[in-house]
Every structure is written in C-alpha cells, then in structure tokens.
Write a protein that holds these residues in place. Structure first.
Motif, mmCIF file in Angstrom:
data_model
loop_
_atom_site.group_PDB
_atom_site.id
_atom_site.type_symbol
_atom_site.label_atom_id
_atom_site.label_comp_id
_atom_site.label_asym_id
_atom_site.label_seq_id
_atom_site.Cartn_x
_atom_site.Cartn_y
_atom_site.Cartn_z
ATOM 1 N N GLU A 147 0.626 -1.117 0.178
ATOM 2 C CA GLU A 147 -0.075 0.125 -0.137
ATOM 3 C C GLU A 147 0.935 1.426 0.257
ATOM 4 O O GLU A 147 0.451 2.332 -0.671
ATOM 5 N N ASP A 148 2.038 0.957 0.452
ATOM 6 C CA ASP A 148 2.779 2.504 0.728
ATOM 7 C C ASP A 148 3.887 2.340 -0.192
ATOM 8 O O ASP A 148 4.862 3.281 -0.434
ATOM 9 N N ASP A 149 3.759 1.470 -1.172
ATOM 10 C CA ASP A 149 4.973 1.499 -2.447
ATOM 11 C C ASP A 149 4.717 2.641 -3.072
ATOM 12 O O ASP A 149 3.828 3.317 -3.413
ATOM 13 N N ARG A 150 6.061 3.453 -3.467
ATOM 14 C CA ARG A 150 6.219 4.734 -3.936
ATOM 15 C C ARG A 150 5.286 5.881 -3.401
ATOM 16 O O ARG A 150 4.790 6.581 -4.040
ATOM 17 N N ARG A 151 5.031 5.699 -2.014
ATOM 18 C CA ARG A 151 4.005 6.691 -1.544
ATOM 19 C C ARG A 151 4.401 8.295 -1.967
ATOM 20 O O ARG A 151 3.509 9.255 -1.747
ATOM 21 N N GLU A 152 5.606 8.462 -1.812
ATOM 22 C CA GLU A 152 6.274 9.830 -2.393
ATOM 23 C C GLU A 152 5.611 10.400 -3.436
ATOM 24 O O GLU A 152 5.241 11.717 -3.716
ATOM 25 N N LEU A 153 5.394 9.612 -4.544
ATOM 26 C CA LEU A 153 4.634 9.912 -5.794
ATOM 27 C C LEU A 153 3.330 10.205 -5.701
ATOM 28 O O LEU A 153 2.836 11.326 -6.007
ATOM 29 N N ASP A 154 2.456 9.426 -4.833
ATOM 30 C CA ASP A 154 1.279 9.942 -4.602
ATOM 31 C C ASP A 154 1.062 11.189 -3.826
ATOM 32 O O ASP A 154 0.220 11.996 -4.009
ATOM 33 N N ASP A 155 1.965 11.358 -2.884
ATOM 34 C CA ASP A 155 1.777 12.742 -1.898
ATOM 35 C C ASP A 155 2.138 13.720 -3.022
ATOM 36 O O ASP A 155 1.635 14.816 -2.839
ATOM 37 N N LEU A 156 3.407 13.631 -3.868
ATOM 38 C CA LEU A 156 3.668 14.744 -4.748
ATOM 39 C C LEU A 156 2.449 15.249 -5.496
ATOM 40 O O LEU A 156 2.193 16.175 -5.753
ATOM 41 N N TRP A 157 1.660 14.212 -6.213
ATOM 42 C CA TRP A 157 0.399 14.378 -6.905
ATOM 43 C C TRP A 157 -0.667 14.849 -6.256
ATOM 44 O O TRP A 157 -1.193 15.957 -6.674
ATOM 45 N N GLN A 158 -0.804 14.336 -5.248
ATOM 46 C CA GLN A 158 -1.914 15.037 -4.246
ATOM 47 C C GLN A 158 -1.780 16.548 -4.001
ATOM 48 O O GLN A 158 -2.516 17.301 -3.794
ATOM 49 N N ALA A 159 -0.384 16.778 -3.635
ATOM 50 C CA ALA A 159 0.021 18.072 -3.126
ATOM 51 C C ALA A 159 -0.068 19.162 -4.383
ATOM 52 O O ALA A 159 -0.731 20.269 -4.310
ATOM 53 N N ALA A 160 0.395 18.552 -5.634
ATOM 54 C CA ALA A 160 0.434 19.623 -6.834
ATOM 55 C C ALA A 160 -1.314 19.609 -7.077
ATOM 56 O O ALA A 160 -1.590 20.993 -7.454
ATOM 57 N N ALA A 161 -1.898 18.285 -7.066
ATOM 58 C CA ALA A 161 -3.485 18.683 -7.720
ATOM 59 C C ALA A 161 -3.989 19.757 -6.453
ATOM 60 O O ALA A 161 -5.066 20.406 -6.956
ATOM 61 N N ALA A 162 -3.772 19.581 -5.267
ATOM 62 C CA ALA A 162 -4.259 20.579 -4.155
ATOM 63 C C ALA A 162 -4.201 21.748 -4.642
ATOM 64 O O ALA A 162 -4.938 22.925 -4.533
ATOM 65 N N ASP A 163 -2.627 22.113 -4.973
ATOM 66 C CA ASP A 163 -2.328 23.694 -5.554
ATOM 67 C C ASP A 163 -3.342 24.252 -6.564
ATOM 68 O O ASP A 163 -3.688 25.335 -6.734
ATOM 69 N N VAL A 164 -3.395 23.344 -7.573
ATOM 70 C CA VAL A 164 -4.244 23.663 -8.751
ATOM 71 C C VAL A 164 -5.552 23.782 -8.316
ATOM 72 O O VAL A 164 -6.322 24.672 -8.920
ATOM 73 N N LEU A 165 -6.054 22.871 -7.858
ATOM 74 C CA LEU A 165 -7.519 23.002 -7.382
ATOM 75 C C LEU A 165 -8.054 23.816 -6.409
ATOM 76 O O LEU A 165 -9.099 24.430 -6.251
ATOM 77 N N GLY A 166 -6.908 24.427 -5.805
ATOM 78 C CA GLY A 166 -7.225 25.079 -4.554
ATOM 79 C C GLY A 166 -7.988 24.776 -3.462
ATOM 80 O O GLY A 166 -8.776 25.416 -2.693
ATOM 81 N N THR A 167 -7.688 23.402 -3.132
ATOM 82 C CA THR A 167 -8.224 22.597 -2.183
ATOM 83 C C THR A 167 -7.012 22.321 -1.191
ATOM 84 O O THR A 167 -6.022 22.440 -1.381
#
Length: 270
Positions: A147-167
């Motif tokens: 479940e935690d394989d490459r979790r840093e990639l998921d964290d990066l995507w979520q953070a970048a998406a949050a910045d773009v979406l303003g959430t």
C-alpha cells in the motif's frame, strides 16, 4: 470499493492504453536500488517437483519466455483472457478467464500470478479456481505492491493537484495494486492456503534530476481525467515542487516496497 474505482484498478484497457505510461514507469524502475530481477526470483521459487506450471495473466509473455528459458524441463502454460496477447507466443497457451480455467482438477504443480491478481474483477472466484487446478502439494506464487509503495509519488501528485484545484488536499491516485495490495492480499490468500509466506522487496529510487519523475507522472493522465484534475497544470506544479525539493535536499527519494507471496497447501486455509 465502488464500481468506478474497482474498474479503474482492474480494467487493463485503461491501465495499458498509454504506452508512455509503461515507458515512464520503466524509467524510474531502472534507477531503483537495489535492483530486483523479478522473473528470476519467481523462477527461483520453483523446485524440480514443479513440473507443470501455469502462468496466469501472462500478457505478452515476458515472464513466460524467461521461465521457459530458465526451466526448460517444466511444461509452462501461458494463460491470458485476451487472445491478442497470445498471438506471438509459442504453445502451450490458453485464452481463458482466470475465473473459469479449462484445466483438470489437481493437474498443475504451480500457478504464477506475477502482478496479475489485482487486475481480476473477481479475485475470490479466481483463487478458488487456482486451488481447484493445483495438485495438493502445489504452490501459488504471486507478486504485488504494498500500500505504501512509491508513496512519495502519490503525496507529490496530491499536493500538486491541491495547489491547482485550490483545495486542502488533492484526490488520491487510484493504483492498480489497490485491488490486491501486499498486506491485504497476503491475508486473503490465507483463506485458501494453509501456508503463506512473503519475500519483501524493498528499495528506493533517488533522483537528482526531476525529469524521470515528471515523465512518470505522464502515466497519470487517465487518472486525472477520472478525478477532474487538470492534468497539464498539475504536472507543471509537481515539477515546481520537485525543483524546490531537489534544491533543498539535493535529491528526491521514492521508497519502493513490493513482495513475492508463496502460498502452499491449497484448500487448507482459514
């Protein structure tokens, strides 16, 4: 898991539709340390007693060819539900669903499911079929990601998406292995086999140049469309975050964790 999420983790037409996704994934895997030779590890899990081997979900046959090369004394049968995947493979191969294998009961010594089970829409039916076709002394060898394989990639995507979406937080990316992750998958196999052991394959990917990571994020286009995330803007923002992280720490590190599961004594589970 809802129907849309299940389809996203099992439908190979979605998972494999983007050739760039596969190429990008291999780019990151190429710099993983330590490097694991998964086909060799799987082949090494078999003994001389495993004379008839079923490669379930063999796809284009990459693992099948390797296994036949390393274990020429065994009869290795490739099985896939998509006829096109089998066209260039030498026999014996079968076009069949994992939920209904045209194979006699107790006639197979080993079943391989290398990153396969999470693609199946009905894993329990498939596992029941595996138990049916396996010899009482047979073995299932499966592999999947934690479940935690490459979790840093998921964290990066979520953070970048949050910045773009303003959430506050962006949507979590759906991964194929979510349908059968290492920990839950191991527990699930104990319902069908008396003895289940795991060989964990842990490692890391460290990059000083953001390019391989950005290329890998190109594989997220399908997921972005499914979750309403502006793809190009999110990748651009992820690149900015990567640049900042590398400038600060000197590198960006991604932890990896997968595993090979050995399941023995079919039909003797909990």
């Amino acid at each position: 898991m809802n129907a849309d999420r299940t389809r996203a983790t099992t439908d190979r037409r979605l998972l494999d539709s983007d050739d760039a996704r596969l190429a990008a994934g291999n780019t990151l895997s190429d710099v993983q340390q330590p490097a694991y030779d998964l086909p060799a590890l799987v082949a090494g899990s078999l003994s001389a007693a495993h004379r008839t081997v079923l490669d379930l979900g063999c796809g284009d046959g990459a693992h099948l060819r390797r296994l036949r090369s390393e274990r020429p004394e065994a009869v290795t049968i490739g099985v896939d539900s998509e006829l096109g995947a089998l066209e260039d493979l030498p026999p014996p191969v079968l076009c069949a669903s994992a939920a209904q294998l045209p194979i006699k009961a107790a006639s197979v010594d080993a079943v391989l499911a290398v990153h396969t089970l999470h693609h199946l829409p009905d894993i329990d039916t498939a596992l029941a079929e595996v138990v049916r076709v396996l010899d009482p002394n047979g073995i299932l060898i499966a592999s999947t990601s934690a479940e935690d394989d490459r979790r840093e990639l998921d964290d990066l995507w979520q953070a970048a998406a949050a910045d773009v979406l303003g959430t506050e937080q962006g949507p979590r990316r759906t991964r194929p292995s979510d349908h059968f992750p290492l920990e839950a998958g191991t527990a699930r196999l104990r319902e069908y086999f008396a003895e289940v052991t795991v060989q964990e394959l842990a490692g890391s990917i460290t990059v000083e140049d953001p390019a391989p990571v950005v290329e890998h994020l190109g594989s997220y286009r399908v997921w972005a469309a499914q979750t309403g995330v502006p793809f190009d803007e999110t990748v651009h923002r992820a690149r900015e975050r990567l640049d900042a992280a590398i400038a600060s720490a000197g590198a960006f590190t991604i932890t990896t964790r997968q595993g090979i599961i050995r399941a023995e004594d079919p039909g003797g589970g909990d």
